[in-house]
Design an enzyme around this catalytic site. Structure first.
Site, mmCIF file in Angstrom:
data_model
loop_
_atom_site.group_PDB
_atom_site.id
_atom_site.type_symbol
_atom_site.label_atom_id
_atom_site.label_comp_id
_atom_site.label_asym_id
_atom_site.label_seq_id
_atom_site.Cartn_x
_atom_site.Cartn_y
_atom_site.Cartn_z
ATOM 1 N N ASP A 39 0.866 -1.194 0.000
ATOM 2 C CA ASP A 39 0.000 0.000 0.000
ATOM 3 C C ASP A 39 0.899 1.240 0.000
ATOM 4 O O ASP A 39 2.098 1.155 0.314
ATOM 5 C CB ASP A 39 -0.891 0.013 1.257
ATOM 6 C CG ASP A 39 -2.188 0.798 1.064
ATOM 7 O OD1 ASP A 39 -3.256 0.170 0.999
ATOM 8 O OD2 ASP A 39 -2.123 2.047 0.965
ATOM 9 N N ASP A 65 3.555 1.965 -4.569
ATOM 10 C CA ASP A 65 2.633 2.780 -5.365
ATOM 11 C C ASP A 65 2.448 2.013 -6.664
ATOM 12 O O ASP A 65 3.377 1.909 -7.477
ATOM 13 C CB ASP A 65 3.232 4.166 -5.624
ATOM 14 C CG ASP A 65 2.326 5.020 -6.508
ATOM 15 O OD1 ASP A 65 1.414 4.461 -7.156
ATOM 16 O OD2 ASP A 65 2.553 6.236 -6.577
ATOM 17 N N VAL A 66 1.255 1.461 -6.860
ATOM 18 C CA VAL A 66 1.047 0.534 -7.979
ATOM 19 C C VAL A 66 1.275 1.170 -9.348
ATOM 20 O O VAL A 66 1.499 0.469 -10.334
ATOM 21 C CB VAL A 66 -0.368 -0.109 -7.941
ATOM 22 C CG1 VAL A 66 -0.522 -1.018 -6.740
ATOM 23 C CG2 VAL A 66 -1.464 0.945 -8.006
ATOM 24 N N ASN A 92 -6.005 -4.923 -5.902
ATOM 25 C CA ASN A 92 -7.137 -4.279 -5.233
ATOM 26 C C ASN A 92 -6.973 -2.764 -5.109
ATOM 27 O O ASN A 92 -7.971 -2.049 -5.020
ATOM 28 C CB ASN A 92 -7.309 -4.906 -3.836
ATOM 29 C CG ASN A 92 -8.221 -4.086 -2.947
ATOM 30 O OD1 ASN A 92 -9.430 -4.101 -3.109
ATOM 31 N ND2 ASN A 92 -7.635 -3.324 -2.019
ATOM 32 N N TYR A 160 -13.521 7.630 -12.992
ATOM 33 C CA TYR A 160 -13.310 6.380 -12.244
ATOM 34 C C TYR A 160 -13.732 5.190 -13.097
ATOM 35 O O TYR A 160 -12.986 4.216 -13.266
ATOM 36 C CB TYR A 160 -14.121 6.447 -10.949
ATOM 37 C CG TYR A 160 -14.092 5.192 -10.115
ATOM 38 C CD1 TYR A 160 -12.972 4.864 -9.366
ATOM 39 C CD2 TYR A 160 -15.193 4.338 -10.068
ATOM 40 C CE1 TYR A 160 -12.950 3.709 -8.586
ATOM 41 C CE2 TYR A 160 -15.183 3.185 -9.296
ATOM 42 C CZ TYR A 160 -14.062 2.879 -8.548
ATOM 43 O OH TYR A 160 -14.034 1.743 -7.786
ATOM 44 N N LYS A 164 -11.610 1.886 -14.592
ATOM 45 C CA LYS A 164 -12.049 0.531 -14.234
ATOM 46 C C LYS A 164 -12.507 -0.237 -15.475
ATOM 47 O O LYS A 164 -12.380 -1.461 -15.534
ATOM 48 C CB LYS A 164 -13.173 0.599 -13.195
ATOM 49 C CG LYS A 164 -12.709 1.055 -11.820
ATOM 50 C CD LYS A 164 -11.876 -0.016 -11.133
ATOM 51 C CE LYS A 164 -11.506 0.382 -9.718
ATOM 52 N NZ LYS A 164 -10.701 -0.652 -9.045
ATOM 53 N N THR A 195 -16.328 1.911 2.804
ATOM 54 C CA THR A 195 -14.873 1.849 3.039
ATOM 55 C C THR A 195 -14.339 3.278 3.144
ATOM 56 O O THR A 195 -15.089 4.246 3.001
ATOM 57 C CB THR A 195 -14.145 1.167 1.855
ATOM 58 O OG1 THR A 195 -14.275 1.995 0.702
ATOM 59 C CG2 THR A 195 -14.676 -0.219 1.560
ATOM 60 N N THR A 198 -15.318 5.553 0.184
ATOM 61 C CA THR A 198 -16.687 6.065 0.038
ATOM 62 C C THR A 198 -17.208 6.782 1.291
ATOM 63 O O THR A 198 -18.354 7.216 1.305
ATOM 64 C CB THR A 198 -17.646 4.898 -0.294
ATOM 65 O OG1 THR A 198 -17.431 3.858 0.674
ATOM 66 C CG2 THR A 198 -17.396 4.354 -1.686
HETATM 67 P P1 NAI Z 1 -10.069 2.156 0.427
HETATM 68 O O1 NAI Z 1 -9.802 3.588 0.102
HETATM 69 O O2 NAI Z 1 -10.647 1.796 1.741
HETATM 70 O O3 NAI Z 1 -8.762 1.288 0.177
HETATM 71 C C1 NAI Z 1 -7.960 1.482 -0.940
HETATM 72 C C2 NAI Z 1 -6.513 1.314 -0.539
HETATM 73 O O4 NAI Z 1 -5.706 1.479 -1.725
HETATM 74 C C3 NAI Z 1 -6.038 2.363 0.478
HETATM 75 O O5 NAI Z 1 -5.368 1.726 1.561
HETATM 76 C C4 NAI Z 1 -5.089 3.235 -0.325
HETATM 77 O O6 NAI Z 1 -4.020 3.760 0.457
HETATM 78 C C5 NAI Z 1 -4.584 2.263 -1.369
HETATM 79 N N1 NAI Z 1 -4.055 2.915 -2.550
HETATM 80 C C6 NAI Z 1 -4.539 4.000 -3.192
HETATM 81 N N2 NAI Z 1 -3.736 4.343 -4.212
HETATM 82 C C7 NAI Z 1 -2.711 3.449 -4.213
HETATM 83 C C8 NAI Z 1 -1.561 3.273 -5.020
HETATM 84 N N3 NAI Z 1 -1.290 4.109 -6.028
HETATM 85 N N4 NAI Z 1 -0.729 2.246 -4.755
HETATM 86 C C9 NAI Z 1 -0.989 1.401 -3.722
HETATM 87 N N5 NAI Z 1 -2.054 1.529 -2.919
HETATM 88 C C10 NAI Z 1 -2.919 2.533 -3.165
HETATM 89 O O7 NAI Z 1 -11.058 1.681 -0.753
HETATM 90 P P2 NAI Z 1 -11.818 0.323 -1.055
HETATM 91 O O8 NAI Z 1 -13.214 0.686 -1.264
HETATM 92 O O9 NAI Z 1 -11.462 -0.735 -0.111
HETATM 93 O O10 NAI Z 1 -11.209 -0.001 -2.494
HETATM 94 C C11 NAI Z 1 -10.625 -1.229 -2.834
HETATM 95 C C12 NAI Z 1 -10.899 -1.488 -4.303
HETATM 96 O O11 NAI Z 1 -12.309 -1.698 -4.498
HETATM 97 C C13 NAI Z 1 -10.527 -0.318 -5.212
HETATM 98 O O12 NAI Z 1 -9.948 -0.803 -6.397
HETATM 99 C C14 NAI Z 1 -11.869 0.321 -5.512
HETATM 100 O O13 NAI Z 1 -11.851 1.031 -6.707
HETATM 101 C C15 NAI Z 1 -12.752 -0.909 -5.576
HETATM 102 N N6 NAI Z 1 -14.173 -0.654 -5.443
HETATM 103 C C16 NAI Z 1 -14.661 -0.058 -4.323
HETATM 104 C C17 NAI Z 1 -16.008 0.199 -4.226
HETATM 105 C C18 NAI Z 1 -16.608 0.872 -3.033
HETATM 106 O O14 NAI Z 1 -17.812 1.172 -3.067
HETATM 107 N N7 NAI Z 1 -15.873 1.120 -1.959
HETATM 108 C C19 NAI Z 1 -16.947 -0.169 -5.306
HETATM 109 C C20 NAI Z 1 -16.320 -0.810 -6.427
HETATM 110 C C21 NAI Z 1 -14.976 -1.041 -6.475
#
Ligand code: NAI
Length: 255
Positions: A39, A65-66, A92, A160, A164, A195, A198
């Site tokens: 992360d 950083d991905v 993820n 976004y 995706k 999360t 959101t």
């Molecule tokens: P979150 O914000 O709770 O977790 C995302 C994590 O990714 C964070 O720890 C952040 O520091 C990390 N991150 C961000 N940019 C990064 C980078 N460049 N390199 C490495 N790490 C990075 O969000 P959530 O909701 O758990 O998201 C997880 C996945 O689920 C994401 O791909 C998101 O797009 C997807 N998603 C989430 C939805 C939602 O409603 N929360 C709906 C559909 C998809």
């Protein structure tokens, strides 16, 4: 320890929060042999690392950083140096946020670039650099966390969804390209999940109501709802699945 992931070595990106964090906890519960939490949020990542290590899990946190390809190369080396193999990659890490939400005519280049860099390019780099290692050990499972916004459209989330959408296509391409080598590539398509990503959006009652109204099951998801699907696709239980789009959306896309 026996479990659905016994003997497997895994890397999960975006592991410091939300869906990634929930997946890591389940991976440990399911007996994963080695787990690298990756992360950009070092503080939160290290706290989860310490908590899981206290449960005697072989877990390490690494800054990644991905969107930076060089960092992927380094991290893969770290994984292989420590455990000698990698069986599971969960792409993820993702980003949405305010700048990615406006409709088409107000979408900026900055928002598009950010979304593509993290949501699409980041996952592509992950696949690109894990595949040679999976090939060496006879196969593996890649799980890409996509979004229901690539299946249905909405008023918010243009940039976004564009990033995706690219990830959805990359998932299917990789699935077909590497199936013969027993490297499976599947997508999980979450609906609306509570999360860090959101939190601000869902704190506004009108947004929350809009999203719950769109969801036949009548509630927002919790991270574990999605993480269970990730465990299934990561495990050998799904060994006949590749290119699958596992929708976990409370029924949104069936409307
Ligand atoms: P979150 O914000 O709770 O977790 C995302 C994590 O990714 C964070 O720890 C952040 O520091 C990390 N991150 C961000 N940019 C990064 C980078 N460049 N390199 C490495 N790490 C990075 O969000 P959530 O909701 O758990 O998201 C997880 C996945 O689920 C994401 O791909 C998101 O797009 C997807 N998603 C989430 C939805 C939602 O409603 N929360 C709906 C559909 C998809």
């Amino acid at each position: 320890m026996a479990g659905r992931l016994a003997g497997k070595v895994a890397i999960v990106t975006g592991a410091a929060s939300g869906i990634g964090e929930a997946a890591c906890r389940l991976f440990v519960r399911e007996g994963v042999r080695g787990l690298l939490l990756a992360d950009v949020n070092d503080t939160a990542g290290k706290a989860i690392e310490a908590e899981l290590q206290a449960k005697k899990a072989d877990v390490i946190f690494a800054h990644l950083d991905v969107s930076q390809e060089k960092q992927w190369i380094d991290i893969m080396q770290r994984l292989v140096d420590r455990w000698g193999r990698v069986d599971i990659l969960v792409n993820n890490a993702g980003r949405g946020g305010v700048i990615t939400r406006p409709p088409v005519e107000h979408t900026t280049e900055e928002a598009l670039d950010m979304s593509f860099a993290i949501n699409a390019k980041g996952a592509l780099f992950g696949m690109k650099h894990v595949i040679p290692h999976m090939r060496k050990s006879g196969g593996g499972s890649i799980v890409n966390v996509v979004s229901i916004y690539t299946v249905v459209a909405d008023v918010l989330g243009t940039a976004y969804a564009a990033g995706k959408g690219a990830l959805r296509s990359l998932t299917r391409m990789a699935a077909v390209q590497y199936a013969a080598e027993n490297i499976r590539v599947n997508g999980v398509f979450p609906g609306f999940v509570e999360t860090g990503m959101t939190r601000e959006l869902h704190s506004k009652p009108e947004n929350r109501k809009h999203r719950i109204d769109l969801t036949p099951l009548g509630r927002l998801a919790v991270p574990e709802d999605i993480a269970y699907g990730i465990v299934y696709l990561a495990s050998d239980e799904s060994s006949y699945m590749t290119g699958t789009e596992l929708v976990i959306d409370g029924g949104i896309s069936s409307r």
